[in-house]
Design a protein around this motif. Structure first.
Motif, short mmCIF file in Angstrom:
data_model
loop_
_atom_site.label_atom_id
_atom_site.label_comp_id
_atom_site.label_asym_id
_atom_site.label_seq_id
_atom_site.Cartn_x
_atom_site.Cartn_y
_atom_site.Cartn_z
N LYS A 41 0.78 -1.23 -0.02
CA LYS A 41 0.01 0.08 -0.05
C LYS A 41 0.77 1.25 0.03
CE LYS A 41 -4.12 1.78 2.35
NZ LYS A 41 -5.08 1.49 3.38
N TYR A 86 2.27 1.77 -3.53
CA TYR A 86 1.61 2.47 -4.67
C TYR A 86 1.09 3.81 -4.39
CZ TYR A 86 -2.72 0.62 -2.57
OH TYR A 86 -3.75 0.49 -1.51
N ARG A 87 0.99 4.16 -2.88
CA ARG A 87 0.61 5.41 -2.56
C ARG A 87 1.57 6.49 -3.08
NH1 ARG A 87 -3.62 6.06 2.19
NH2 ARG A 87 -5.12 4.84 1.53
N VAL A 88 2.88 6.07 -2.84
CA VAL A 88 3.96 7.03 -3.17
C VAL A 88 3.89 7.23 -4.59
CG1 VAL A 88 6.56 7.03 -3.27
CG2 VAL A 88 5.59 6.48 -1.02
N LYS A 117 1.56 6.86 -6.85
CA LYS A 117 0.40 7.71 -7.24
C LYS A 117 0.55 9.22 -6.88
CE LYS A 117 -3.56 4.64 -6.93
NZ LYS A 117 -4.27 4.84 -8.23
N THR A 118 1.04 9.52 -5.89
CA THR A 118 1.44 10.96 -5.50
C THR A 118 2.37 11.50 -6.36
OG1 THR A 118 0.77 10.41 -3.27
CG2 THR A 118 2.07 12.39 -3.50
N ALA A 119 3.52 10.80 -6.54
CA ALA A 119 4.53 11.30 -7.27
C ALA A 119 4.43 11.40 -8.72
CB ALA A 119 5.81 10.26 -7.43
N HIS A 174 0.96 11.13 -10.28
CA HIS A 174 -0.10 11.99 -10.39
C HIS A 174 -0.82 11.99 -11.85
CE1 HIS A 174 -2.84 14.82 -8.07
NE2 HIS A 174 -2.83 15.38 -9.19
N ARG A 175 -1.01 10.93 -12.15
CA ARG A 175 -1.58 10.56 -13.76
C ARG A 175 -3.41 10.54 -13.42
NH1 ARG A 175 -0.30 5.53 -17.41
NH2 ARG A 175 -1.06 6.36 -19.40
N ASP A 184 -9.67 10.54 -7.95
CA ASP A 184 -8.21 10.46 -7.55
C ASP A 184 -7.52 10.13 -8.75
OD1 ASP A 184 -9.17 7.78 -7.70
OD2 ASP A 184 -7.98 7.12 -6.09
N VAL A 185 -6.17 9.90 -8.47
CA VAL A 185 -5.11 9.65 -9.53
C VAL A 185 -5.19 8.10 -9.99
CG1 VAL A 185 -3.92 11.67 -9.29
CG2 VAL A 185 -3.22 9.77 -7.98
#
Length: 132
Positions: free
Chosen positions: A2, A5-7, A9-11, A13-14, A23-24
């Motif tokens: 978790k 994939y959160r890192v 998603k944040t980095a 940001h697609r 959300d992304v």
């Protein structure tokens, strides 16, 4: 898994291919988690369970039998790859068909899920081997 994939998603940001969710998109969390679970079951837990069900002394060390000073055998690279592909195909295709992700989102998720299990299994075998 978790946190990884959160890192990402944040980095990265697609944005998603549609406005289905706010959300992304990259990587697909559903595909990451599903592939992680499928690979753990098929490549880690099931081989160990089958290894323990063999009668004592029925197989020699190196053939998959249990030896008191042996770490349970892992599966071959082909099985890791095929299981990761199966996880991606099952969950990833549904996420793409639902227009919630791009194909690359699901491929990245499957790779992340499979890679996490491979890394954890490699570390476990290395530590267990050094303790025996």
């Amino acid at each position: 898994v978790k946190a990884a994939y959160r890192v990402l998603k944040t980095a990265i940001h697609r944005i998603r291919p549609s406005d289905i969710l706010p959300d992304v998109s990259f990587p697909s969390a559903h595909t990451t988690r599903f592939t992680f679970c499928v690979v753990v079951l098929a490549c880690v837990l099931l081989p160990r369970l089958l290894d323990q069900q063999e009668p004592m002394g029925s197989a020699t060390e190196g053939e998959g039998g249990m030896d008191e000073n042996r770490v349970p055998t892992s599966v071959g690279a082909e099985r890791w790859l095929l299981t990761g592909i199966a996880g991606w195909f099952i969950m990833g295709s549904t996420r793409v068909l639902a227009d919630a992700h791009w194909v690359s989102d699901t491929l990245a998720g499957a790779s992340l899920g499979t890679g996490t299990v491979v890394a954890a299994e490699t570390a476990f075998v290395a530590v267990a081997s050094s303790l025996l």
